[in-house]
Design an enzyme around this catalytic site. Structure first.
Site, PDB file in Angstrom:
ATOM      1  N   GLY A 166       0.833  -1.201   0.000  1.00 37.00           N
ATOM      2  CA  GLY A 166       0.000   0.000   0.000  1.00 37.00           C
ATOM      3  C   GLY A 166       0.862   1.243   0.000  1.00 37.00           C
ATOM      4  CB  CYS A 225       5.248  -4.148   0.118  1.00 36.49           C
ATOM      5  SG  CYS A 225       6.114  -2.610  -0.199  1.00 36.49           S
ATOM      6  CE1 TYR A 226       1.629   1.150   5.654  1.00 36.89           C
ATOM      7  CE2 TYR A 226      -0.056  -0.538   5.953  1.00 36.89           C
ATOM      8  CZ  TYR A 226       0.523   0.655   6.332  1.00 36.89           C
ATOM      9  OH  TYR A 226      -0.002   1.353   7.386  1.00 36.89           O
ATOM     10  CG  HIS A 275       5.336  -5.604  -4.643  1.00 37.06           C
ATOM     11  ND1 HIS A 275       4.058  -5.492  -4.145  1.00 37.06           N
ATOM     12  CD2 HIS A 275       5.996  -4.497  -4.237  1.00 37.06           C
ATOM     13  CE1 HIS A 275       3.942  -4.350  -3.480  1.00 37.06           C
ATOM     14  NE2 HIS A 275       5.109  -3.728  -3.530  1.00 37.06           N
ATOM     15  CD  GLU A 317       2.313  -8.364  -5.133  1.00 31.32           C
ATOM     16  OE1 GLU A 317       3.287  -8.999  -4.699  1.00 31.32           O
ATOM     17  OE2 GLU A 317       1.899  -7.324  -4.614  1.00 31.32           O
ATOM     18  CB  SER A 344     -23.596  -5.738 -24.273  1.00 33.92           C
ATOM     19  OG  SER A 344     -22.516  -6.608 -23.992  1.00 33.92           O
ATOM     20  N   GLY A 345     -23.738  -8.421 -26.261  1.00 34.76           N
ATOM     21  CA  GLY A 345     -22.944  -9.053 -27.306  1.00 34.76           C
ATOM     22  C   GLY A 345     -21.513  -9.267 -26.841  1.00 34.76           C
ATOM     23  N   GLY A 346     -21.164  -8.659 -25.695  1.00 37.53           N
ATOM     24  CA  GLY A 346     -19.832  -8.869 -25.128  1.00 37.53           C
ATOM     25  C   GLY A 346     -19.779 -10.214 -24.416  1.00 37.53           C
ATOM     26  CB  VAL A 347     -16.855 -12.129 -23.109  1.00 33.43           C
ATOM     27  CG1 VAL A 347     -16.615 -13.483 -22.506  1.00 33.43           C
ATOM     28  CG2 VAL A 347     -16.037 -11.956 -24.354  1.00 33.43           C
ATOM     29  CG  ASP A 348     -17.767  -9.431 -19.214  1.00 34.76           C
ATOM     30  OD1 ASP A 348     -16.972 -10.335 -19.503  1.00 34.76           O
ATOM     31  OD2 ASP A 348     -17.423  -8.248 -19.039  1.00 34.76           O
ATOM     32  CB  SER A 349     -23.967  -9.368 -21.124  1.00 37.29           C
ATOM     33  OG  SER A 349     -23.665  -9.210 -22.479  1.00 37.29           O
ATOM     34  CB  SER A 350     -22.383 -13.738 -24.178  1.00 39.61           C
ATOM     35  OG  SER A 350     -22.502 -12.632 -25.031  1.00 39.61           O
ATOM     36  CE  LYS A 356     -13.878  -9.206 -20.857  1.00 40.46           C
ATOM     37  NZ  LYS A 356     -14.989  -8.242 -20.772  1.00 40.46           N
TER      38      LYS A 356
END
Ligand code: XMP
Length: 521
Positions: A60, A87-88, A177, A179, A231-237, A377
């Protein structure tokens, strides 16, 4: 909460680092369910109920030497479970357990090296005693005296206590870090913590997630009706297909053709959902409504708000015509819901009003179903594959709800929309032809509200400028521009100008995010 009681979970407490989400991504990659909570939204009973097998304290921007700087809830150190401070997170852990942190003259940012002094459970099969290892540091403060029970297991020039361990209690502190990819073995260190130290089984799979979500949706919805904006996007599909599997006929999807879709978009979506899945689908052809409401509007936020409000109006009409609709399903993702912690502990500023995140249900009196709200995603794409959705759909680049409207800075007109739709199609087709589409996270054309002079044949031209954008990213939170070859840039510039009436100049946007955003508005 999505993980059922048999699933091991890791809790990540966020102190506002820019890279906290990467910790979660790594943990999920090991097949372990995790959640990120702001450090100040983690009440004792909430933590106990979550029942984590281990806790990770993120980095942080604060300094523990400052008054009122953030602290981990004390319960973190009293649960008898492993704790990793990064770290923090390391510094606050030390301070809270009786050690001391000071500001350092020797600040370390970027690449650094640590010397391994002793073996420890984090290093198992990764780093050997006495070796020197590359890491990525970003700190000004350092731990100068250790709490009881801790030992130094690695040092660096700027951090005499670069890695500290209390093996008895399974508490570890890392100044660098692990990650980020710039720490070459960082992922393996985290894996040692999650799998070996915390003893997580790594059995969290997308197929388990799919079943959990289906059960949860069925329990939540009962015999009520749900609408889902497609919407035709991946998420809503993916949301639509998952809901269809869970509740079948109780679901109605609404595809709103705003008139600001890409070429062929409406047809593709309708084909997939009506023919392939036999889902109840309302195809709302609303381009006149959107265009008339947007007429004369140039301000990006105003455009977004008008579009959001028009979506609400249409959804409301549809819900009324269906009758007895209680729920609205949305493709909200994890990065949208993480309450990131700013330096002051307050919410971060609004950069853009995303129309699909929040807002809608309050005004519409519908309860929300957001089955993807704990996924990133790329995990949504894995879920799409698990649901056996066509690959072409799963691999599609993200497409924002407001569509081409936010890719035409300034006033939107039918003429500009037609030019952009054509240019966008030529550009995306070229990316497929050159085998570049899947290497890029998101690509699109932008029509600038600027006309410039050119010469075509022997004539003078005075046409619009088209900007092309292509970025690599993992979750859209940060992005780098894609490094096209000059050969491709020459090819696409010529092709766009030759084949799109209305464009006589092409520029390539080489802005990363930050400081830019991916979309232009
Ligand atoms: P920015 O432009 O904020 O975009 O860097 C990050 C990602 O979000 C998409 N985006 C949206 N998606 N509704 C959406 O569904 C929106 O209002 C919206 N605005 C931006 C953008 O395309 C990129 O993938």
């Amino acid at each position: 909460m999505n993980a059922n009681n048999n699933t091991d979970r890791i809790l990540i407490l966020d102190f506002g680092s820019q890279v906290t989400q990467l910790i979660a991504r790594r943990v999920r990659e090991f097949g372990v369910y995790c959640e990120i909570w702001p450090f100040n939204n983690a009440a004792d009973d909430k933590i106990t109920k979550f029942n984590p097998k281990a806790i990770i304290l993120s980095g942080g921007p604060s300094s523990v030497t400052e008054e009122n700087s953030p602290r981990a809830p004390e319960i973190v150190f009293n649960l008898g479970i492993p704790v990793l401070g990064i770290c923090y997170g390391q510094q606050t852990m030390c301070e809270q357990l009786g050690g001391k942190v000071e500001s350092s003259d020797h600040k370390e940012f970027g690449r650094a090296f640590v010397q391994i002094k002793q073996n420890c459970a984090l290093f198992q099969d990764v780093w050997l005693e006495n070796s020197q290892e590359e890491v990525w540091m970003s700190h000004g403060d350092k731990v100068v005296s250790l709490p009881n029970g801790f030992e130094v297991v690695a040092v660096s020039d700027g951090a005499p206590n670069a890695v500290i361990a209390n093996e008895n209690k399974k508490f570890y502190g890392i100044q660098f870090h692990p990650e980020v990819v710039h720490t070459p073995h960082g992922k393996e260190l985290l894996k040692n913590f999650v799998i070996n130290v915390a003893n997580c089984s790594g059995n969290w799979t997308m197929s388990a997630f799919r079943q959990q979500e289906i059960d949860k949706i069925r329990a939540q919805v009962g015999d009520k009706k749900v609408i889902c904006g497609l919407s035709g996007g991946v998420d809503s599909s993916v949301v639509a297909v998952l809901l269809n599997e869970a509740i079948g006929d109780q679901l109605t999807c609404i595809f709103v053709d705003t008139g600001m879709m890409r070429e062929g978009e409406a047809e593709e979506v309708i084909e997939l959902f009506q023919n392939h899945y036999n889902i109840n689908l309302i195809h709302s052809k609303s381009s006149d409504l959107f265009l008339s409401r947007l007429s004369g509007v140039s301000d990006p936020e105003q455009k977004r708000k008008i579009i959001g409000k028009t979506f609400i109006d249409i959804f409301e009409d549809c819900a009324n015509s269906i009758g007895d609709v209680d729920f609205l399903a949305q493709g909200t993702l994890y990065p949208d819901v993480i309450e990131s912690v700013s330096f002051t502990g307050g919410p971060s500023v609004t950069i853009k009003s995303h129309h699909n995140v929040g807002g809608l249900p309050d005004k519409m009196n519908l309860k929300l179903i957001e089955p993807l709200r704990e996924l990133f995603k790329d995990e949504v794409r894995i879920l799409g594959a698990e649901l056996e959705m066509p690959e072409a759909f799963i691999k599609r680049h993200p497409f924002p709800g407001p569509g081409l409207a936010i890719r035409i800075p300034g006033e939107i007109t039918l003429e500009k929309l037609e030019i952009l739709r054509k240019a966008d199609k030529i550009y995306l087709d070229a990316l497929h032809e050159w085998d570049l589409y899947d290497k890029i996270w998101q690509a699109f054309a932008v029509l600038l509200p600027v006309k410039t002079v050119g010469v075509m044949g022997d004539s003078r031209s005075y046409e619009y400028v088209c900007a092309i954008r292509a970025v690599t990213s993992t979750d859209g939170m940060t992005a780098d521009y894609y490094h096209f070859s000059h050969e491709f840039l020459s090819y696409i510039s010529t092709k766009l100008i030759n084949e799109t009436r209305g464009i006589n100049r092409v520029v390539y946007d080489i802005t990363s995010k930050p400081p830019g955003t991916i979309e232009w508005e």
